[in-house]
Design a protein around this motif. Structure first.
Motif, mmCIF file in Angstrom:
data_model
loop_
_atom_site.group_PDB
_atom_site.id
_atom_site.type_symbol
_atom_site.label_atom_id
_atom_site.label_comp_id
_atom_site.label_asym_id
_atom_site.label_seq_id
_atom_site.Cartn_x
_atom_site.Cartn_y
_atom_site.Cartn_z
ATOM 1 N N MET A 97 114.008 -53.328 66.939
ATOM 2 C CA MET A 97 113.843 -52.249 67.468
ATOM 3 C C MET A 97 112.922 -51.290 66.198
ATOM 4 O O MET A 97 112.307 -50.518 67.178
ATOM 5 C CB MET A 97 115.305 -51.363 67.047
ATOM 6 C CG MET A 97 115.384 -50.028 67.608
ATOM 7 S SD MET A 97 116.934 -49.026 66.941
ATOM 8 C CE MET A 97 116.546 -48.506 65.268
ATOM 9 N N CYS A 98 112.980 -51.182 65.178
ATOM 10 C CA CYS A 98 112.124 -50.358 64.361
ATOM 11 C C CYS A 98 110.724 -50.612 64.537
ATOM 12 O O CYS A 98 109.741 -49.539 64.414
ATOM 13 C CB CYS A 98 112.488 -50.323 62.782
ATOM 14 S SG CYS A 98 113.776 -49.982 62.407
ATOM 15 N N GLU A 99 110.350 -51.889 65.024
ATOM 16 C CA GLU A 99 108.737 -52.099 65.676
ATOM 17 C C GLU A 99 108.341 -50.944 66.441
ATOM 18 O O GLU A 99 106.989 -50.478 66.410
ATOM 19 C CB GLU A 99 108.619 -53.349 65.966
ATOM 20 C CG GLU A 99 107.272 -53.626 66.030
ATOM 21 C CD GLU A 99 106.180 -53.749 65.031
ATOM 22 O OE1 GLU A 99 104.988 -53.576 65.104
ATOM 23 O OE2 GLU A 99 106.777 -53.828 63.705
ATOM 24 N N VAL A 100 108.880 -50.679 67.546
ATOM 25 C CA VAL A 100 108.330 -49.663 68.216
ATOM 26 C C VAL A 100 107.997 -48.218 67.608
ATOM 27 O O VAL A 100 107.271 -47.578 68.013
ATOM 28 C CB VAL A 100 109.565 -49.324 69.338
ATOM 29 C CG1 VAL A 100 109.294 -48.017 70.213
ATOM 30 C CG2 VAL A 100 110.041 -50.545 70.043
#
Length: 136
Positions: A1-4
């Motif tokens: 999720m955080c990669e976005v």
């Protein structure tokens, strides 16, 4: 999720300060670069530069609300709102369509809760003190 989110260019969240003149008074506004880019897009759609957009938003905010409050926060919310309205298709993605040409009531029709003007404040519930005072 955080990669976005963490894959964002660090320059996009670097802050930049611009000086603007609002009715003869020079003031500084500090926003992250991404917000400046969105405001520049909004201004460009209506044939303005960002300083002209800021002046117009300031004037219309004062006319509608009577005060400005935290203007930098207002500009951030305006940029986010613009992007959300674009994503929802309420504002055309074609940037040759000026924002001023849109029917504001149609764009704002049935916004999600919290996106419009605050509801009129409800009167506070009667307290024991006010009930006793009224009984006298």
């Amino acid at each position: 999720m955080c990669e976005v989110f963490i894959s964002a260019d660090p320059q996009s969240y670097d802050a930049r300060t611009r000086s603007v003149r609002l009715h003869g008074v020079v003031t500084s506004i500090r926003l992250e670069n991404l917000f400046w880019q969105v405001l520049e897009e909004i201004a460009r759609r209506d044939g303005m530069v960002v300083v002209q957009l800021i002046e117009r938003l300031y004037d219309e905010l004062v006319a509608a609300r009577g005060e400005v409050g935290n203007f930098a926060s207002f500009l951030r919310v305006s940029a986010l709102r613009y992007e959300a309205l674009l994503a929802q298709g309420r504002i055309p993605a074609d940037d040759s369509v000026a924002i001023r040409s849109l029917d504001a009531k149609a764009v704002l029709h049935e916004l999600p809760e919290g996106w419009g003007r605050p509801l009129p404040e409800q009167r506070p519930a009667a307290t024991v003190h006010t009930l006793r005072a009224a009984a006298r």
